[in-house]
Motif scaffolding. Structure first.
Motif, PDB file in Angstrom:
ATOM      1  N   UNK A   1       1.561   0.506 -26.059  1.00  0.00           N
ATOM      2  CA  UNK A   1       1.704  -0.258 -24.419  1.00  0.00           C
ATOM      3  C   UNK A   1       0.027  -1.404 -25.147  1.00  0.00           C
ATOM      4  N   UNK A   2      -0.465  -0.990 -25.531  1.00  0.00           N
ATOM      5  CA  UNK A   2      -1.868  -2.171 -25.157  1.00  0.00           C
ATOM      6  C   UNK A   2      -1.638  -3.005 -26.149  1.00  0.00           C
ATOM      7  N   UNK A   3      -0.945  -2.785 -27.620  1.00  0.00           N
ATOM      8  CA  UNK A   3      -0.560  -3.929 -28.630  1.00  0.00           C
ATOM      9  C   UNK A   3       0.135  -4.654 -27.596  1.00  0.00           C
ATOM     10  N   UNK A   4       1.734  -4.036 -26.988  1.00  0.00           N
ATOM     11  CA  UNK A   4       2.627  -4.903 -26.674  1.00  0.00           C
ATOM     12  C   UNK A   4       2.388  -5.603 -25.915  1.00  0.00           C
ATOM     13  N   UNK A   5       1.216  -5.028 -24.720  1.00  0.00           N
ATOM     14  CA  UNK A   5       1.594  -6.170 -23.623  1.00  0.00           C
ATOM     15  C   UNK A   5       0.078  -6.606 -23.030  1.00  0.00           C
ATOM     16  N   UNK A   6      -1.056  -6.802 -24.495  1.00  0.00           N
ATOM     17  CA  UNK A   6      -2.335  -7.641 -24.598  1.00  0.00           C
ATOM     18  C   UNK A   6      -3.142  -6.469 -23.793  1.00  0.00           C
ATOM     19  N   UNK A   7      -3.517  -5.584 -22.758  1.00  0.00           N
ATOM     20  CA  UNK A   7      -4.360  -5.318 -22.086  1.00  0.00           C
ATOM     21  C   UNK A   7      -3.798  -3.522 -22.232  1.00  0.00           C
ATOM     22  N   UNK A   8      -5.319  -3.183 -21.802  1.00  0.00           N
ATOM     23  CA  UNK A   8      -5.518  -1.896 -20.926  1.00  0.00           C
ATOM     24  C   UNK A   8      -4.169  -1.026 -20.730  1.00  0.00           C
ATOM     25  N   UNK A   9      -3.403  -0.542 -20.769  1.00  0.00           N
ATOM     26  CA  UNK A   9      -2.290   0.090 -19.470  1.00  0.00           C
ATOM     27  C   UNK A   9      -2.534   1.687 -19.263  1.00  0.00           C
ATOM     28  N   UNK A  10      -2.670   2.489 -18.650  1.00  0.00           N
ATOM     29  CA  UNK A  10      -3.041   3.830 -18.679  1.00  0.00           C
ATOM     30  C   UNK A  10      -1.961   4.635 -17.652  1.00  0.00           C
ATOM     31  N   UNK A  11      -1.131   3.931 -17.379  1.00  0.00           N
ATOM     32  CA  UNK A  11       0.265   4.167 -16.400  1.00  0.00           C
ATOM     33  C   UNK A  11       1.570   4.343 -17.064  1.00  0.00           C
ATOM     34  N   UNK A  12       0.781   3.720 -18.736  1.00  0.00           N
ATOM     35  CA  UNK A  12       2.354   3.484 -19.355  1.00  0.00           C
ATOM     36  C   UNK A  12       3.579   4.940 -19.698  1.00  0.00           C
ATOM     37  N   UNK A  13       4.316   4.883 -19.959  1.00  0.00           N
ATOM     38  CA  UNK A  13       5.063   6.446 -20.725  1.00  0.00           C
ATOM     39  C   UNK A  13       6.185   5.907 -21.921  1.00  0.00           C
ATOM     40  N   UNK A  14       6.750   6.536 -21.985  1.00  0.00           N
ATOM     41  CA  UNK A  14       7.339   6.459 -23.608  1.00  0.00           C
ATOM     42  C   UNK A  14       8.861   7.096 -22.860  1.00  0.00           C
ATOM     43  N   UNK A  15      10.550   6.779 -23.249  1.00  0.00           N
ATOM     44  CA  UNK A  15      11.575   7.218 -23.301  1.00  0.00           C
ATOM     45  C   UNK A  15      12.371   7.086 -24.110  1.00  0.00           C
ATOM     46  N   UNK A  16      13.534   7.129 -24.886  1.00  0.00           N
ATOM     47  CA  UNK A  16      14.221   7.650 -25.012  1.00  0.00           C
ATOM     48  C   UNK A  16      15.459   6.286 -24.339  1.00  0.00           C
ATOM     49  N   UNK A  17      16.568   5.371 -25.729  1.00  0.00           N
ATOM     50  CA  UNK A  17      17.452   4.861 -25.174  1.00  0.00           C
ATOM     51  C   UNK A  17      18.554   4.672 -23.813  1.00  0.00           C
ATOM     52  N   UNK A  18      18.748   6.110 -23.733  1.00  0.00           N
ATOM     53  CA  UNK A  18      19.510   6.435 -23.349  1.00  0.00           C
ATOM     54  C   UNK A  18      19.641   7.034 -21.796  1.00  0.00           C
ATOM     55  N   UNK A  19      19.925   6.545 -21.205  1.00  0.00           N
ATOM     56  CA  UNK A  19      19.623   7.016 -19.204  1.00  0.00           C
ATOM     57  C   UNK A  19      21.388   7.231 -18.998  1.00  0.00           C
ATOM     58  N   UNK A  20      20.922   8.068 -17.968  1.00  0.00           N
ATOM     59  CA  UNK A  20      22.414   8.551 -16.809  1.00  0.00           C
ATOM     60  C   UNK A  20      21.911   9.060 -15.851  1.00  0.00           C
ATOM     61  N   UNK A  21      22.437   8.575 -14.403  1.00  0.00           N
ATOM     62  CA  UNK A  21      22.296   8.698 -13.209  1.00  0.00           C
ATOM     63  C   UNK A  21      23.541   8.576 -12.235  1.00  0.00           C
ATOM     64  N   UNK A  22      23.707  10.049 -12.091  1.00  0.00           N
ATOM     65  CA  UNK A  22      25.006  10.145 -11.292  1.00  0.00           C
ATOM     66  C   UNK A  22      25.117  10.708  -9.985  1.00  0.00           C
ATOM     67  N   UNK A  23      25.198  10.091  -8.950  1.00  0.00           N
ATOM     68  CA  UNK A  23      25.144  10.067  -7.495  1.00  0.00           C
ATOM     69  C   UNK A  23      25.707  10.133  -6.152  1.00  0.00           C
ATOM     70  N   UNK A  24      25.839  11.095  -5.993  1.00  0.00           N
ATOM     71  CA  UNK A  24      27.308  11.422  -4.544  1.00  0.00           C
ATOM     72  C   UNK A  24      26.760  10.505  -3.853  1.00  0.00           C
ATOM     73  N   UNK A  25      27.796   9.467  -3.400  1.00  0.00           N
ATOM     74  CA  UNK A  25      27.215   8.292  -2.353  1.00  0.00           C
ATOM     75  C   UNK A  25      26.790   8.491  -0.807  1.00  0.00           C
ATOM     76  N   UNK A  26      26.393   9.454  -0.699  1.00  0.00           N
ATOM     77  CA  UNK A  26      26.302   9.401   1.334  1.00  0.00           C
ATOM     78  C   UNK A  26      24.987   9.384   1.647  1.00  0.00           C
ATOM     79  N   UNK A  27      24.841   8.264   1.984  1.00  0.00           N
ATOM     80  CA  UNK A  27      24.218   7.464   2.130  1.00  0.00           C
ATOM     81  C   UNK A  27      23.478   7.207   3.674  1.00  0.00           C
TER      82      UNK A  27
END
Length: 487
Positions: free
Chosen positions: A239-265
């Motif tokens: 993260x430091x190399x990418x943004x050029x600053x010290x990012x202590x909250x950086x996280x990593x993940x995979x490309x895949x993402x899925x979210x299925x939501x019951x539409x009741x708000x």
């Protein structure tokens, strides 16, 4: 190096929020500021804000450690999301406006929950954070945080359920109206469970409040899916190399993402579908698919893999024998499912295997193995009963069950901590069990754990015991090899 806190001067290779952060108000309070929330809900919300706007930024609430709270506040809510694949892509997420540490500032937390602008209160607190009584499915009043909240005036709630009830009670008193309580944890029918626990808690204090919540608030069910390993020094360095600053909250993940939501708000929602979320009237088919195919396989490979010496999921996929067992488990799990709208289960299985094998994701088996008494019933035992009902072979579920038992037994010499809400109980059982059969009988007898129909199923018990004997007497490596050879 300078601390990351601004969108100014970011390299062109790093994507940044596509909206004016200062112009977007806060509409969501999220309880449970972990890496998964930052790789999932916050990302979908970032995309929704970029596509459709709205006052939907997030105030994040931490219930325990304040490390993530301080990291984000020091960075104006900004953090880098690293997406690991053949190449690593960097993206800055801006949907989190601020963060509050609940134990340190309960007044600010309650003010955020009661604010008229807050229309959704979402949570990611893991299964054990709900305070579910395993015997009844209702509220476990013996959980320390739940007990403390029930005995208090709710001016400083310690539990997520207590916070939700306190927020709704204040809104009712002030005429603000309800909010939607949105569970984003790996629980079957998670919205219905959260509603049941909230109403149980409220009725123990104020029956009229419980009636008002039941009539006005909404509790949609969701299915969430994205593998998010823990932050490492490599995460921070990349993260430091990418943004050029010290990012202590950086996280990593995979490309895949899925979210299925019951539409009741009950009070509106962001345009999450613009970020790829699937809005449906019934989530159950999707959540069951994930629980038995992804989560159940994860549990099986985590217990067997950890005991066999595999540190990461990708290492289990590089083990030819264990890979065969992983594939078998997914195939068996798929036979217990009814049709899932829009999903080809064979293609889904192939995609899962590819995700597990991703060489850039360091997803620890030990992380997946935690909280087994919370996970095994929904991931393994329910699927076993469905397989029995459908006449499907249960050997893979028996292997997974035996692997969990061997994992528990392996902790008695102090080699690792079980990290389970019933750890003391499990260790006591494991130490006193003089044989594989004694261990199986004692673990099957744990209150509120194995369903009665499975406890009394002699064929399944014998199938588990056969594998457990090999694991304890010859070792997990031998058990994996023998199991794979029999396929």
């Amino acid at each position: 190096m300078t601390r990351f806190h601004s969108l100014q001067n970011l390299p062109a290779t790093v994507a940044k929020p596509g909206y004016d952060r200062d112009a977007a108000g806060i509409g969501i309070v999220h309880i449970g500021l972990g890496a998964f929330m930052r790789a999932h809900l916050a990302v979908y919300t970032d995309d929704a804000l970029a596509a459709a706007g709205g006052d939907w930024r997030i105030t994040a609430i931490g219930l325990r450690s304040r490390d993530a709270i301080d990291q984000l506040n020091d960075q104006n809510g900004l953090y880098t999301l690293l997406v690991r694949d053949a190449e690593t892509a960097g993206r800055v997420i801006g949907s989190i406006a601020d963060a509050i540490h609940a134990p340190s500032d309960p007044e600010a937390v309650l003010a955020a929950l009661a604010a008229p602008s807050t229309r959704i209160v979402s949570i990611t607190i893991t299964e054990k954070g709900y305070g579910i009584d395993p015997a009844t499915g209702g509220l476990d009043v013996n959980v320390p945080a739940i007990a403390a909240d029930l005995a208090s005036d709710l001016s400083a709630p310690q539990s997520a359920v207590g916070l939700i009830v306190a927020g709704l009670a204040q809104r009712r008193a002030e005429g603000t109206g309800p909010f939607t309580a949105l569970s984003c944890d790996n629980l079957p029918e998670n919205g219905h469970i959260l509603k049941r626990l909230v109403l149980d808690f409220a009725r123990r204090r104020d029956g009229d409040l419980a009636d008002w919540i039941e009539a006005n608030a909404s509790f949609p069910a969701t299915m969430v899916d994205r593998i998010t390993p823990p932050q490492t020094e490599k995460t921070l360095a990349d993260a430091r190399a990418l943004v050029g600053a010290d990012d202590r909250a950086a996280i990593e993940t995979e490309p895949f993402s899925q979210w299925v939501i019951e539409d009741d708000f009950c009070a509106g929602r962001p345009a999450w579908e613009k970020g790829g979320a699937v809005m449906v009237t019934d989530v159950r088919a999707y959540e069951r698919m994930k629980l038995v195919m992804l989560n159940g396989t994860h549990s099986m490979l985590a217990y067997a893999g950890h005991v066999a010496g595999h540190k990461f999921v990708r290492e289990t996929m590089a083990d030819p024998d264990l890979k065969r067992l992983i594939d078998r488990h997914m195939r068996t799990a798929a036979t217990t499912l009814d049709a899932v709208p829009g999903i080809d289960l064979d293609q889904h299985r192939e995609a899962l295997l590819a995700r597990f094998a991703n060489p850039t994701i360091d997803h620890p088996t030990y992380q997946i193995a935690m909280d087994g008494t919370q996970k095994m019933p929904t991931r393994i035992f329910d699927a076993t009963l469905a397989a029995i009902d459908k006449g499907t072979d249960t050997q893979s579920f028996a292997f997974a069950t035996a692997a969990w038992m061997a994992y528990v037994k392996g902790a008695i010499d102090g080699a690792y901590a079980i990290r389970d809400p019933r750890e003391a109980e499990l260790l006591s059982v494991a130490r006193s069990a003089a044989s594989p059969e004694a261990l199986l009988n004692a673990l099957f007898a744990l209150p509120g754990f194995v369903p009665d129909a499975l406890k009394s199923h002699d064929v399944f018990r014998k199938t588990v015991l056969l594998r457990l004997r090999v694991m304890l007497e010859d070792g997990m490596r031998a058990a994996i090899t023998r199991e794979a050879a029999a396929i």
